[in-house]
Design a protein around this motif. Structure first.
Motif, mmCIF file in Angstrom:
data_model
loop_
_atom_site.group_PDB
_atom_site.id
_atom_site.type_symbol
_atom_site.label_atom_id
_atom_site.label_comp_id
_atom_site.label_asym_id
_atom_site.label_seq_id
_atom_site.Cartn_x
_atom_site.Cartn_y
_atom_site.Cartn_z
ATOM 1 N N UNK A 1 0.849 -0.749 -0.221
ATOM 2 C CA UNK A 1 0.224 0.176 0.038
ATOM 3 C C UNK A 1 1.007 0.930 -0.187
ATOM 4 N N UNK A 2 2.312 1.315 0.258
ATOM 5 C CA UNK A 2 3.013 2.267 0.617
ATOM 6 C C UNK A 2 3.891 2.675 -0.594
ATOM 7 N N UNK A 3 3.672 1.638 -1.166
ATOM 8 C CA UNK A 3 4.078 1.189 -2.108
ATOM 9 C C UNK A 3 3.289 2.204 -3.218
ATOM 10 N N UNK A 4 1.848 2.119 -4.079
ATOM 11 C CA UNK A 4 1.331 2.378 -4.331
ATOM 12 C C UNK A 4 0.921 3.701 -4.401
ATOM 13 N N UNK A 5 0.813 4.399 -2.601
ATOM 14 C CA UNK A 5 0.340 6.090 -3.235
ATOM 15 C C UNK A 5 1.239 6.475 -3.421
ATOM 16 N N UNK A 6 2.892 5.867 -3.082
ATOM 17 C CA UNK A 6 4.155 6.757 -3.575
ATOM 18 C C UNK A 6 3.456 6.895 -4.708
ATOM 19 N N UNK A 7 3.758 6.118 -5.573
ATOM 20 C CA UNK A 7 3.701 6.282 -6.936
ATOM 21 C C UNK A 7 2.212 6.526 -8.178
ATOM 22 N N UNK A 8 1.427 7.544 -6.789
ATOM 23 C CA UNK A 8 0.231 8.546 -6.833
ATOM 24 C C UNK A 8 0.288 9.482 -7.907
ATOM 25 N N UNK A 9 1.209 10.447 -7.536
ATOM 26 C CA UNK A 9 2.133 11.232 -8.405
ATOM 27 C C UNK A 9 1.793 10.890 -9.956
ATOM 28 N N UNK A 10 2.124 9.500 -10.141
ATOM 29 C CA UNK A 10 2.869 8.687 -11.805
ATOM 30 C C UNK A 10 2.068 8.524 -12.228
ATOM 31 N N UNK B 1 1.089 2.231 -11.548
ATOM 32 C CA UNK B 1 0.486 1.738 -10.512
ATOM 33 C C UNK B 1 -0.118 0.274 -11.093
ATOM 34 N N UNK B 2 -0.747 0.282 -11.754
ATOM 35 C CA UNK B 2 -1.319 -0.362 -12.129
ATOM 36 C C UNK B 2 -0.119 -1.682 -12.401
ATOM 37 N N UNK B 3 0.519 -1.714 -13.479
ATOM 38 C CA UNK B 3 1.681 -2.299 -13.105
ATOM 39 C C UNK B 3 2.425 -3.591 -12.245
ATOM 40 N N UNK B 4 2.687 -2.209 -11.723
ATOM 41 C CA UNK B 4 3.127 -2.856 -9.917
ATOM 42 C C UNK B 4 2.483 -3.709 -9.506
#
Length: 440
Positions: free
Chosen positions: A267-276, A281-284
């Motif tokens: 979850x932390x990783x997904x929130x971090x990529x929110x600006x991308x 995010x989908x790929x991750x």
């Protein structure tokens, strides 16, 4: 990350999992610290027994039958724990209670018996678990690693805390009857401080010669007397702590904690990529699922639970082909191998614990899982502030997924939410269509 070095081993404390685990097991310096702590816990157990004696001393027979129940139900030869409890009970009875017998009634049942009987399970567990702790530490038994013993000691502290909480409600009564903790405690400590000494082992056998006189001195007044039926009805208990199932159950708890931590890192990783770009995010998320489920001939209970990490809708929902925009992904992709390793090893551990695997079979995987989580955490440490700015609330999310992971080893609960997993997979398939239509 806090660390404490010792000769022969080291203990690390994970700031998130909040538990100890060793680089090596059976480290002598750590065992010595445990022995000191167990001695203090033995003193606390003795003080609870003594306080109960003062609470029950309005009826001598009730008090003595209570002491006898502890002695008879859990007596083993040699048993250094009960030897010390017997000497404590004998000392307190002869010095503080017997001389005042003229002021105590000697009929029926103590008015405080209901309180003491409600605490019987904690008394019984307190005696038995203390015996197990002393036995393991006396034998230098390396079959229990440091982490398992730390957990046993922490759980034992909770047993004594429950016992103390129950007795606290009648502190005024025990004090009125003569219980003075500060006066009695030093004498009790003198008995317990030698429990791990080599000389004390020999003394334990020597005690057999004087045990009969001690038993006669304290239990003589009730010899041949019928024991009260309520005291006789108190059950003999076999506590869970350091019992047969303890190592495996502890591994299950560790697996659940690791699963929760894994979900939070995802979850932390997904929130971090929110600006991308949305695709990053989908790929991750897709890559995590593929890596976790490939080459498997059965379901992945770990990957299925990762589906329930709340999906984050990025600020920018457009799909761009400019990989240069994937600033955050460049960091996150360095964690993918560790995520995959952690998920696979956690799945293997769960399979072992759901079947007939042993504690030793699973211990290898817990170390590898923790190392993978530590590497991920180290890499994501610099993302913490940005993730929180983008809405990541660790404690809130943890409470949302706690029950989900607690059901990991509950077969009925696991089967109940299988249909929800299938619906989630269908939903994810629809969500991934825009990604799969693009060439990365």
């Amino acid at each position: 990350m806090e660390s404490k070095s010792t000769s022969g081993g080291a203990i690390r404390r994970d700031r998130r999992l909040v538990r100890y685990y060793p680089y090596t097991t059976g480290s002598s310096a750590v065992k010595e610290e445990m022995k000191k702590e167990v001695i203090q816990l033995g003193v606390k157990l003795s003080l609870s027994v003594v306080e109960s004696m003062f609470l029950l001393c309005d009826d001598i027979r009730t008090m003595l039958f209570f002491c006898q129940k502890i002695w008879r139900d859990y007596n083993r030869c040699p048993d250094p724990v009960l030897e010390r409890l017997l000497r404590v009970m004998h000392y307190v009875y002869l010095r503080d209670i017997k001389p005042k017998k003229r002021v105590f009634k000697n009929y029926g049942q103590s008015v405080q018996w209901r309180l003491i009987s409600s605490a019987w399970e904690d008394f019984a567990n307190g005696v038995m678990v203390m015996f197990r702790l002393v036995r393991v530490l006396r034998r230098k038994d390396w079959s229990y690693d440091d982490r398992l013993l730390f957990s046993a000691i922490e759980k034992y502290k909770q047993v004594l805390k429950r016992l103390d909480d129950k007795l606290r409600s009648k502190k005024n009564v025990s004090k009125k009857n003569g219980f003075m903790r500060e006066t009695i405690e030093p004498n009790i400590y003198d008995l317990w401080k030698s429990i791990f000494d080599e000389e004390a082992k020999e003394t334990t056998y020597t005690l057999k010669e004087i045990r009969n006189s001690i038993i006669s001195g304290i239990f003589g007044p009730i010899a041949g007397k019928p024991i009260h039926r309520k005291i006789r009805a108190l059950p003999s208990l076999t506590p869970y702590i350091l019992g047969i199932d303890f190592p495996k159950q502890e591994l299950k708890e560790e697996a659940v904690k690791s699963g929760i931590e894994l979900s939070l890192l995802v979850a932390q990783s997904m929130f971090f990529m929110r600006d991308d770009d949305y695709r990053s995010v989908l790929w991750f998320y897709l890559k995590l699922w593929i890596d976790a489920t490939k080459d498997r001939d059965q379901d992945s209970p770990v990957a299925e639970r990762l589906l329930y990490v709340n999906f984050i809708k990025p600020k920018d929902k457009t799909f761009e082909n400019d990989d240069a925009r994937w600033v955050q992904w460049k960091l996150i992709k360095t964690t993918m191998n560790d995520f995959a390793a952690g998920i696979r090893d956690l799945d293997r551990l769960v399979s072992i614990l759901r079947g007939e695997g042993s504690y030793l079979d699973g211990r290898e995987f817990t170390s590898r899982i923790e190392e993978a989580l530590k590497r991920i955490d180290d890499k994501l440490r610099c993302t913490k502030k940005k993730s929180e700015e983008n809405g990541f609330a660790r404690e809130v999310m943890k409470s949302n997924i706690l029950e989900l992971w607690k059901s990991l080893f509950d077969k009925d609960a696991d089967e109940a939410w299988k249909p929800r997993v299938m619906r989630m997979i269908v939903s994810l398939t629809d969500m991934y269509k825009p990604l799969l239509e693009k060439t990365l």
